[in-house]
Design an enzyme around this catalytic site. Sequence first.
Site, PDB file in Angstrom:
ATOM      1  N   GLU A   1     -32.359  58.515   3.483  1.00  0.00           N
ATOM      2  CA  GLU A   1     -30.917  58.128   3.399  1.00  0.00           C
ATOM      3  C   GLU A   1     -29.987  59.227   3.527  1.00  0.00           C
ATOM      4  O   GLU A   1     -30.026  60.305   2.853  1.00  0.00           O
ATOM      5  CB  GLU A   1     -30.743  57.755   1.819  1.00  0.00           C
ATOM      6  CG  GLU A   1     -29.463  57.190   1.575  1.00  0.00           C
ATOM      7  CD  GLU A   1     -28.975  57.186  -0.074  1.00  0.00           C
ATOM      8  OE1 GLU A   1     -28.213  56.303  -0.490  1.00  0.00           O
ATOM      9  OE2 GLU A   1     -29.747  57.945  -0.679  1.00  0.00           O
TER      10      GLU A   1
ATOM     11  N   ASP B   1      -7.172  42.206  28.509  1.00  0.00           N
ATOM     12  CA  ASP B   1      -6.658  43.183  28.699  1.00  0.00           C
ATOM     13  C   ASP B   1      -6.911  44.429  28.158  1.00  0.00           C
ATOM     14  O   ASP B   1      -6.821  44.774  27.014  1.00  0.00           O
ATOM     15  CB  ASP B   1      -5.003  42.862  28.658  1.00  0.00           C
ATOM     16  CG  ASP B   1      -4.089  44.223  28.808  1.00  0.00           C
ATOM     17  OD1 ASP B   1      -4.639  45.381  29.396  1.00  0.00           O
ATOM     18  OD2 ASP B   1      -2.888  44.209  28.585  1.00  0.00           O
TER      19      ASP B   1
END
Length: 466
Positions: A354, A51
């Site tokens: 990074e 669902d």
Amino acid sequence: MTPNDVIKMAKDNGVQFVDLLFGDMFGILQHFTFPVSRLDAAMFADGMAFDGSSIRGWKGIEKSDMIMKPDPESAFLDPFRTAPTLNLFCDIIEPRTGQLYDRDPRSIAKNALAYLKTTGIGDAAFFGPEPEFFIFDGIRYESTPGRAFYEIVAGEAPWTSGDEGSLGHKVPFKFGYAPTAPLDTLADLRDEIVLNLAKMGLTPEIHHHEVATSQCEIGVQFAALIKAGDQVHKLKYAVKNTSYKHGKTATFMPKPLFGDNGSGMHVHTSIWKDGKNLFAGDGYANMSKTALWAIGGILKHGRSIQAFSNSCVNSYRRLVPGYEAPVNLAYSATNRSASVRIPYVQGDKARRFEFRCPDSSGSPYLTFAAMLMAMIDGIKNQIEPGQPLDKNIYELPPEELKKVPSTCYSLEQAIEELEKDKAWLTTGDVFTDEFIETYIEYKKSAEIAPVKLRPNPVEFELYFHN
């Protein structure tokens, strides 16, 4: 790993249940459990119905039927369930079209990877996230019209030094980076988390106490885009459940402690093609022109990326000066005050940069997908990142600091930036306008508005006597 390999893995390990997992739009891991008798070729080929109207931001009740299709490559044994259980991450399928669901974060990440390949730029993207987290001995909180409070219970904390029975050895604010026991009280617990991660198929590389009291980090090996997203969910699952087993509570909330460092998720990244790292070169910090353009894309779109990479109101309690969090959109080599850091590495295969802004409060798939789309945009349009800022940004004089673009100071601002700057995300139908609109509306109504409407206890200290 093929479906047949997974079925054999279940038999060899005496598995009794199969757990199908997926992450929602906001980073919460969901699951459904099936008896192992239902683990067959059809489960992989056809998926399992559920669902979708009960999942935040997904389907209305009139179109609630959805399909979750397990990925056999993601199979791992669950070390926390009493009955032997095999877990599988799923892609969400729209049953009316048979296509990947455009509000499923894992599917969006897959679309981003597919788009990378269509551009001809590269065929693989690698991500090495570093989620930080806190482990507390207890937590109490409440928010009602007549009362609002939180109380953190942490034996390491300096505010407990006067408690009856205290043995001292407390971790002062900003003093927690890597001391041994008895200051570090969490080493044995981290050991156990690392052992559980290994059982779950991850490759742990390091663990240590972080800067803040009760704060930790566990480093795991980098991975390709989709697997990296799965790994963040697995790490959070292992940290929380191992802590819970020992009567402690773990949180990836970015800033639970006032006056101490917050938790980020620095993300290392690179793009490859035909087995070659496209970020290796002979330019600044041994990076290629392609890598610098990718950095240019991250810096240009950094503020709108934050709607996904720093996705909660609390994220912006961390992104403030003075606590090692990057608050300026600049790049530099080995400089942790810049939002983009190029680390020192040995060899071209490890060449990467990074992005230091993100935290792990939201969906890792959306964070990585947004980063990849920004990098692609930077490379396609040859966006120059400008000159590197090889200085401690926290110590720049005000007149020089004004020239450096800042990160967003609130989730509300990040959402506004996303509304203005989203065309690069919808290129190639990776992120759809409908998804972005739904995401924005939820953040405004369910998170930003409730926090804005409620008084903070500090406001009583400041204004009650006025």
